[in-house]
Motif scaffolding. Sequence first.
Motif, PDB file in Angstrom:
ATOM      1  N   UNK A  27       0.885  -1.091  -0.068  1.00  0.00           N
ATOM      2  CA  UNK A  27       0.036  -0.082  -0.004  1.00  0.00           C
ATOM      3  C   UNK A  27       0.728   1.402   0.237  1.00  0.00           C
ATOM      4  N   UNK A  28       0.491   2.330  -0.751  1.00  0.00           N
ATOM      5  CA  UNK A  28       1.076   3.727  -0.939  1.00  0.00           C
ATOM      6  C   UNK A  28      -0.010   4.591   0.010  1.00  0.00           C
ATOM      7  N   UNK A  37      -6.477  11.985   3.000  1.00  0.00           N
ATOM      8  CA  UNK A  37      -5.570  10.936   2.851  1.00  0.00           C
ATOM      9  C   UNK A  37      -6.230   9.790   2.272  1.00  0.00           C
ATOM     10  N   UNK A  38      -5.251   8.992   1.609  1.00  0.00           N
ATOM     11  CA  UNK A  38      -6.097   7.716   1.081  1.00  0.00           C
ATOM     12  C   UNK A  38      -4.796   6.765   1.014  1.00  0.00           C
ATOM     13  N   UNK A  39      -5.169   5.414   0.999  1.00  0.00           N
ATOM     14  CA  UNK A  39      -4.297   4.420   0.553  1.00  0.00           C
ATOM     15  C   UNK A  39      -4.486   3.807  -0.997  1.00  0.00           C
ATOM     16  N   UNK A  40      -3.442   3.610  -1.521  1.00  0.00           N
ATOM     17  CA  UNK A  40      -3.548   2.945  -2.991  1.00  0.00           C
ATOM     18  C   UNK A  40      -3.118   1.690  -2.831  1.00  0.00           C
ATOM     19  N   UNK A  41      -3.543   0.542  -3.127  1.00  0.00           N
ATOM     20  CA  UNK A  41      -3.374  -0.753  -3.049  1.00  0.00           C
ATOM     21  C   UNK A  41      -2.601  -0.976  -4.474  1.00  0.00           C
ATOM     22  N   UNK A  42      -0.986  -1.112  -4.395  1.00  0.00           N
ATOM     23  CA  UNK A  42      -0.203  -1.198  -5.546  1.00  0.00           C
ATOM     24  C   UNK A  42      -0.429  -2.600  -6.281  1.00  0.00           C
ATOM     25  N   UNK A  44      -3.526  -4.222  -6.539  1.00  0.00           N
ATOM     26  CA  UNK A  44      -4.655  -4.159  -7.362  1.00  0.00           C
ATOM     27  C   UNK A  44      -4.984  -2.785  -8.001  1.00  0.00           C
ATOM     28  N   UNK A  45      -4.173  -1.972  -7.783  1.00  0.00           N
ATOM     29  CA  UNK A  45      -4.097  -0.479  -8.463  1.00  0.00           C
ATOM     30  C   UNK A  45      -5.323   0.076  -8.191  1.00  0.00           C
TER      31      UNK A  45
END
Length: 76
Positions: A27-28, A37-42, A44-45
Amino acid sequence: MKINFKNEETEDIFKVGNVFRHQDYLYLVVNDVNEGYALVCLNKNNLIGRYDTLEELAEDAKEDGDTLVYAEINVF
């Protein structure tokens, strides 16, 4: 690509720009377009959750075993 994992305190993991591993996912932590703010699952994009503060994000997302990742991300 070489990825290094390092156990850190929760406060150090959940900062904008950090990548962390939770189970088999990476996660980014990012700034949201709405000043949050948020999380990006790398893996699953996709974008996961939106939070007003990093503290809210950390409280909701933190799990035992989260590990800070030192990785170089190349965007082409």
